[in-house]
Design an enzyme around this catalytic site. Structure first.
Site, PDB file in Angstrom:
ATOM      1  N   SER A  14      -8.896 -22.938  14.944  1.00 52.27           N
ATOM      2  CA  SER A  14      -9.667 -22.008  14.120  1.00 52.27           C
ATOM      3  C   SER A  14      -9.388 -22.296  12.647  1.00 52.27           C
ATOM      4  CB  SER A  14      -9.255 -20.567  14.436  1.00 52.27           C
ATOM      5  OG  SER A  14      -9.657 -19.729  13.367  1.00 52.27           O
ATOM      6  N   HIS A  39     -13.406 -23.980  15.787  1.00 48.33           N
ATOM      7  CA  HIS A  39     -13.760 -22.558  15.860  1.00 48.33           C
ATOM      8  C   HIS A  39     -13.926 -22.006  14.441  1.00 48.33           C
ATOM      9  CE1 HIS A  39     -13.487 -18.596  17.969  1.00 48.33           C
ATOM     10  NE2 HIS A  39     -12.866 -18.184  16.875  1.00 48.33           N
ATOM     11  N   ASP A  41     -14.681 -18.670  12.208  1.00 48.92           N
ATOM     12  CA  ASP A  41     -14.666 -17.207  12.251  1.00 48.92           C
ATOM     13  C   ASP A  41     -15.495 -16.625  11.123  1.00 48.92           C
ATOM     14  OD1 ASP A  41     -12.885 -16.476  14.456  1.00 48.92           O
ATOM     15  OD2 ASP A  41     -11.380 -17.612  13.342  1.00 48.92           O
ATOM     16  N   MET A  43     -16.879 -13.224   9.324  1.00 49.77           N
ATOM     17  CA  MET A  43     -16.590 -11.782   9.210  1.00 49.77           C
ATOM     18  C   MET A  43     -17.408 -11.195   8.071  1.00 49.77           C
ATOM     19  SD  MET A  43     -12.465 -12.010   9.455  1.00 49.77           S
ATOM     20  CE  MET A  43     -11.665 -13.013  10.719  1.00 49.77           C
ATOM     21  N   HIS A  72     -17.884 -17.867  15.759  1.00 51.74           N
ATOM     22  CA  HIS A  72     -17.496 -16.559  16.291  1.00 51.74           C
ATOM     23  C   HIS A  72     -17.987 -15.514  15.306  1.00 51.74           C
ATOM     24  CE1 HIS A  72     -13.851 -13.753  17.362  1.00 51.74           C
ATOM     25  NE2 HIS A  72     -15.006 -13.204  17.602  1.00 51.74           N
ATOM     26  N   MET A  74     -18.245 -12.151  13.934  1.00 55.98           N
ATOM     27  CA  MET A  74     -17.677 -10.797  13.851  1.00 55.98           C
ATOM     28  C   MET A  74     -18.468 -10.055  12.786  1.00 55.98           C
ATOM     29  SD  MET A  74     -13.703 -11.934  14.129  1.00 55.98           S
ATOM     30  CE  MET A  74     -14.053 -13.632  13.680  1.00 55.98           C
ATOM     31  N   MET A 143     -10.689 -11.569  23.394  1.00 53.52           N
ATOM     32  CA  MET A 143      -9.830 -11.410  22.211  1.00 53.52           C
ATOM     33  C   MET A 143      -8.441 -10.962  22.664  1.00 53.52           C
ATOM     34  SD  MET A 143     -11.592 -12.339  19.622  1.00 53.52           S
ATOM     35  CE  MET A 143     -10.305 -12.013  18.403  1.00 53.52           C
ATOM     36  N   ASP A 181      -8.515 -15.866  22.189  1.00 53.08           N
ATOM     37  CA  ASP A 181      -8.476 -15.987  20.726  1.00 53.08           C
ATOM     38  C   ASP A 181      -7.553 -14.934  20.130  1.00 53.08           C
ATOM     39  OD1 ASP A 181      -9.050 -16.405  18.057  1.00 53.08           O
ATOM     40  OD2 ASP A 181     -11.147 -15.767  18.177  1.00 53.08           O
TER      41      ASP A 181
HETATM   42  C1  DX5 Z   1      -9.306 -13.296  14.534  1.00 57.49           C
HETATM   43  C2  DX5 Z   1     -10.063 -14.587  14.724  1.00 57.49           C
HETATM   44  C3  DX5 Z   1      -9.245 -15.707  15.233  1.00 57.49           C
HETATM   45  C4  DX5 Z   1      -8.132 -16.134  14.327  1.00 57.49           C
HETATM   46  C5  DX5 Z   1      -6.965 -16.494  15.193  1.00 57.49           C
HETATM   47  O1  DX5 Z   1     -10.192 -12.282  14.222  1.00 57.49           O
HETATM   48  O2  DX5 Z   1     -11.135 -14.410  15.633  1.00 57.49           O
HETATM   49  O3  DX5 Z   1     -10.038 -16.828  15.618  1.00 57.49           O
HETATM   50  O4  DX5 Z   1      -8.430 -17.244  13.526  1.00 57.49           O
HETATM   51  O5  DX5 Z   1      -5.873 -16.739  14.398  1.00 57.49           O
HETATM   52  P1  DX5 Z   1      -4.411 -16.927  14.982  1.00 57.49           P
HETATM   53  O6  DX5 Z   1      -4.457 -18.081  15.948  1.00 57.49           O
HETATM   54  O7  DX5 Z   1      -3.587 -17.184  13.770  1.00 57.49           O
HETATM   55  O8  DX5 Z   1      -4.059 -15.632  15.687  1.00 57.49           O
HETATM   56 ZN    ZN Z   2     -12.197 -16.212  16.378  1.00 52.20          ZN
END
Ligand code: DX5
Ligand code: ZN
Length: 224
Positions: A14, A39, A41, A43, A72, A74, A143, A181
């Protein structure tokens, strides 16, 4: 249990934990070290209390790697962004079950864009909500932390749920990936694999390791 044991476990670094000033370099290191996908992320500061990146980052990363890019989402209104991420070069679009009253429609839109579709469930959401959507998706993402931030502690109560999702996948859609994740590191990776996960997302455990990306990925049990 897992019927999946013996099959290769895949890693999805990620980039949330990457140094954005050296993003191309870090993605290349992950690719060289045998990453299976990247991956991304996304947000929106509303669905989760944090902001991260948008299609422009996907477009840039698309130019520096041949690996599949999974996005992903969010965000509160994923439908509004599907096309932009598809055009930017995302190969899979992962959308949350939570807050989406029309998940089936969203999944069909992703498929109509020619992309892999995935459904994500948060730690407090039961596995059973996946039952009716499973045959329409290629990925389920469980998650193992509450979404919104990297570097959080793995939530152990998600382990039995991973087992339940694995059993459901074997019954309904055995080719579906079961991805996890959040808080995945050398200690928690064997636990989630035993529970039935076959794709591990890891951010800080890969990009914040003092010995570098290759050593970190080996530590997660990955052979490049
Ligand atoms: C959290 C994300 C993850 C995040 C994981 O909301 O969806 O993908 O990057 O990070 P680590 O591996 O550091 O927990
Ligand atoms: Zn993620």
């Amino acid at each position: 249990m897992p019927p999946d044991r013996g099959k290769r476990v895949r890693l999805a670094p990620s980039i949330l934990a990457a140094d954005f000033a050296r993003l191309g370099e870090q993605v290349a290191a992950a690719e060289r070290s045998g990453a299976d996908r990247i991956h991304v992320d996304v947000m929106d500061g509303h669905f989760v209390p944090n902001l991260s990146m948008g299609p422009a980052i996907v477009e840039s990363v698309r130019r520096v790697t041949r690996l599949p890019l999974e996005t992903h989402l969010m965000v509160s209104d994923p439908d509004a962004f599907l096309e932009a991420f598809a055009e930017a070069g995302s190969d899979s679009l992962l959308v949350h079950w939570e807050g989406n009253a029309n998940l089936h429609r969203t999944v069909q839109r992703i498929k109509a864009l020619g992309k892999r579709a995935g459904v994500v469930i948060n730690p407090a959401t039961p596995a059973s909500v996946l039952e009716e959507i499973l045959e329409d998706v290629q990925q389920v993402l469980v998650m193992t932390v509450n979404p919104g931030f990297g570097h959080q502690h793995f939530i152990p109560t998600t382990l039995p749920k991973i087992g339940r999702v694995r059993r459901m996948i074997e019954q309904i859609e055995p080719s579906c990936d079961l991805e996890v994740d959040g808080g995945i590191d050398a200690t928690t990776a064997p636990l989630v694999i035993d529970a039935g996960a076959n794709v591990l997302v890891a951010g800080s455990a890969i990009f914040n390791d003092e010995e570098g990306v290759a050593a970190a990925m080996k530590r997660l049990g990955h052979r490049s």
